[in-house]
Design an enzyme around this catalytic site. Structure first.
Site, PDB file in Angstrom:
ATOM      1  N   ARG A  23       0.893  -1.299  -0.044  1.00  0.00           N
ATOM      2  CA  ARG A  23       0.054   0.153   0.002  1.00  0.00           C
ATOM      3  C   ARG A  23       0.752   1.489   0.055  1.00  0.00           C
ATOM      4  O   ARG A  23       0.367   2.380  -0.272  1.00  0.00           O
ATOM      5  CB  ARG A  23      -0.977  -0.045   1.274  1.00  0.00           C
ATOM      6  CG  ARG A  23      -1.949  -1.029   1.338  1.00  0.00           C
ATOM      7  CD  ARG A  23      -2.365  -1.128   2.534  1.00  0.00           C
ATOM      8  NE  ARG A  23      -1.483  -1.408   3.611  1.00  0.00           N
ATOM      9  CZ  ARG A  23      -1.631  -1.314   5.080  1.00  0.00           C
ATOM     10  NH1 ARG A  23      -2.586  -0.928   5.499  1.00  0.00           N
ATOM     11  NH2 ARG A  23      -0.676  -1.488   5.757  1.00  0.00           N
ATOM     12  N   GLN A  46       3.855  25.784  18.502  1.00  0.00           N
ATOM     13  CA  GLN A  46       3.184  26.436  17.262  1.00  0.00           C
ATOM     14  C   GLN A  46       3.724  25.527  16.154  1.00  0.00           C
ATOM     15  O   GLN A  46       4.976  25.223  16.200  1.00  0.00           O
ATOM     16  CB  GLN A  46       3.695  27.699  17.214  1.00  0.00           C
ATOM     17  CG  GLN A  46       3.095  28.510  16.009  1.00  0.00           C
ATOM     18  CD  GLN A  46       3.808  29.936  16.121  1.00  0.00           C
ATOM     19  OE1 GLN A  46       3.791  30.863  17.085  1.00  0.00           O
ATOM     20  NE2 GLN A  46       4.078  30.396  15.047  1.00  0.00           N
ATOM     21  N   ARG A  59      14.970  32.028   2.576  1.00  0.00           N
ATOM     22  CA  ARG A  59      14.420  32.565   3.404  1.00  0.00           C
ATOM     23  C   ARG A  59      15.347  32.460   4.434  1.00  0.00           C
ATOM     24  O   ARG A  59      15.549  31.320   5.038  1.00  0.00           O
ATOM     25  CB  ARG A  59      13.089  31.659   3.759  1.00  0.00           C
ATOM     26  CG  ARG A  59      11.879  32.131   2.776  1.00  0.00           C
ATOM     27  CD  ARG A  59      10.532  31.125   2.931  1.00  0.00           C
ATOM     28  NE  ARG A  59       9.675  31.375   1.957  1.00  0.00           N
ATOM     29  CZ  ARG A  59       8.457  31.801   2.056  1.00  0.00           C
ATOM     30  NH1 ARG A  59       8.406  32.550   3.021  1.00  0.00           N
ATOM     31  NH2 ARG A  59       7.775  31.806   0.860  1.00  0.00           N
ATOM     32  N   HIS A  62      17.051  33.369  10.352  1.00  0.00           N
ATOM     33  CA  HIS A  62      16.384  33.711  11.585  1.00  0.00           C
ATOM     34  C   HIS A  62      16.174  33.207  12.553  1.00  0.00           C
ATOM     35  O   HIS A  62      16.816  31.946  12.750  1.00  0.00           O
ATOM     36  CB  HIS A  62      14.781  33.644  11.143  1.00  0.00           C
ATOM     37  CG  HIS A  62      14.480  34.312   9.664  1.00  0.00           C
ATOM     38  ND1 HIS A  62      13.710  33.765   8.782  1.00  0.00           N
ATOM     39  CD2 HIS A  62      15.024  35.456   9.117  1.00  0.00           C
ATOM     40  CE1 HIS A  62      13.331  34.449   7.552  1.00  0.00           C
ATOM     41  NE2 HIS A  62      14.155  35.392   7.923  1.00  0.00           N
ATOM     42  N   LYS A  72      13.484  24.396  16.647  1.00  0.00           N
ATOM     43  CA  LYS A  72      12.346  23.961  15.425  1.00  0.00           C
ATOM     44  C   LYS A  72      12.773  22.611  14.951  1.00  0.00           C
ATOM     45  O   LYS A  72      13.814  22.115  14.943  1.00  0.00           O
ATOM     46  CB  LYS A  72      13.021  24.968  14.542  1.00  0.00           C
ATOM     47  CG  LYS A  72      12.691  26.505  14.320  1.00  0.00           C
ATOM     48  CD  LYS A  72      12.926  27.036  13.353  1.00  0.00           C
ATOM     49  CE  LYS A  72      13.165  28.600  13.654  1.00  0.00           C
ATOM     50  NZ  LYS A  72      13.298  29.267  12.457  1.00  0.00           N
ATOM     51  N   HIS A 119      18.529  30.004  11.563  1.00  0.00           N
ATOM     52  CA  HIS A 119      18.162  28.891  10.510  1.00  0.00           C
ATOM     53  C   HIS A 119      17.564  29.686   9.269  1.00  0.00           C
ATOM     54  O   HIS A 119      16.975  30.863   9.271  1.00  0.00           O
ATOM     55  CB  HIS A 119      16.905  28.064  10.755  1.00  0.00           C
ATOM     56  CG  HIS A 119      16.336  27.126   9.853  1.00  0.00           C
ATOM     57  ND1 HIS A 119      15.119  27.771   9.324  1.00  0.00           N
ATOM     58  CD2 HIS A 119      16.660  26.141   9.468  1.00  0.00           C
ATOM     59  CE1 HIS A 119      14.933  26.543   8.656  1.00  0.00           C
ATOM     60  NE2 HIS A 119      15.603  25.566   8.634  1.00  0.00           N
ATOM     61  N   TYR A 132       7.466  23.646   9.873  1.00  0.00           N
ATOM     62  CA  TYR A 132       8.053  23.982  11.116  1.00  0.00           C
ATOM     63  C   TYR A 132       7.332  23.684  12.211  1.00  0.00           C
ATOM     64  O   TYR A 132       5.938  24.109  12.461  1.00  0.00           O
ATOM     65  CB  TYR A 132       8.301  25.577  11.077  1.00  0.00           C
ATOM     66  CG  TYR A 132       8.808  26.155   9.826  1.00  0.00           C
ATOM     67  CD1 TYR A 132      10.300  26.673   9.812  1.00  0.00           C
ATOM     68  CD2 TYR A 132       7.846  26.781   8.945  1.00  0.00           C
ATOM     69  CE1 TYR A 132      10.598  27.326   8.721  1.00  0.00           C
ATOM     70  CE2 TYR A 132       8.368  27.297   7.725  1.00  0.00           C
ATOM     71  CZ  TYR A 132       9.714  27.564   7.776  1.00  0.00           C
ATOM     72  OH  TYR A 132      10.221  28.342   6.355  1.00  0.00           O
ATOM     73  N   ASP A 168      14.576  40.316   4.185  1.00  0.00           N
ATOM     74  CA  ASP A 168      15.646  39.484   4.409  1.00  0.00           C
ATOM     75  C   ASP A 168      16.929  39.951   3.392  1.00  0.00           C
ATOM     76  O   ASP A 168      18.107  40.012   3.798  1.00  0.00           O
ATOM     77  CB  ASP A 168      15.702  38.031   3.808  1.00  0.00           C
ATOM     78  CG  ASP A 168      14.808  37.207   4.704  1.00  0.00           C
ATOM     79  OD1 ASP A 168      14.798  37.430   5.889  1.00  0.00           O
ATOM     80  OD2 ASP A 168      14.371  36.123   4.324  1.00  0.00           O
TER      81      ASP A 168
END
Length: 176
Positions: A23, A46, A59, A62, A72, A119, A132, A168
């Protein structure tokens, strides 16, 4: 899940341990007990998702400062990405060094980024999506960032002309 340590203390690649049959497959992507056994924060306060339309979208870099520092767990759920982590923990032997790992939806691998590390990522395919899981909620006053091409780090991004947000593009260089 298979936990593979990466270049910096506390930084892990988390691989799916697939149980396959005709499957398809089944695999756990998160287990609080296993994260705790590896000394990782199992708290998920979150979850967020980003979608990048174009290959080369960058990106980052941060993080959130104390007292709202976050760990994270980052997973590519569609496409492929070049994930970069910079160690900003002043007492770390790898302070101000960077490492990278490629994440792809096809493998399901994730990277666990502990508190105190910046990151960022660059997409390697169009329509790349990233999930995330963060240990604390987003706290705008604690949000920080450094320039993606800060000469101090000399990060070898795979695509030289990235697609960037204005935020950025104009972030400052790192100042320890």
């Amino acid at each position: 899940m298979i936990f593979q340590p990466l270049a910096f203390e506390g930084l892990w690649q988390v691989r799916l341990e697939r149980r396959e049959d005709e499957r398809g497959f089944f695999a756990r992507s998160f287990c609080a007990e296993e994260f705790e056994r590896h000394g990782l924060s199992p708290r998920v306060a979150q979850c967020s998702v980003s979608h990048s339309r174009h290959r080369g979208t960058l990106r980052g870099l941060h993080w959130q400062d104390a007292p709202h520092a976050e760990a994270k767990l980052v997973r590519c759920t569609r496409g492929r990405m070049y994930d970069v982590i910079v160690d900003l923990r002043r007492d770390s032997p790898s302070f101000a060094r960077w490492t990278s790992v490629e994440l792809a939806a096809a493998t399901g691998d994730a990277v666990y980024v502990p508190e105190g590390m910046a990151h960022g990522f660059q997409t390697l395919e169009d329509d790349t999506e990233v999930l995330y899981q963060m240990s604390v909620p987003h706290h705008p006053a604690s949000a920080r960032g450094i320039r993606w091409n800060d000469p101090r780090f000399a990060i070898a991004w795979p695509i030289p002309d990235p697609v960037l947000s204005e935020a950025d593009r104009t972030r400052p260089d790192f100042r320890p």
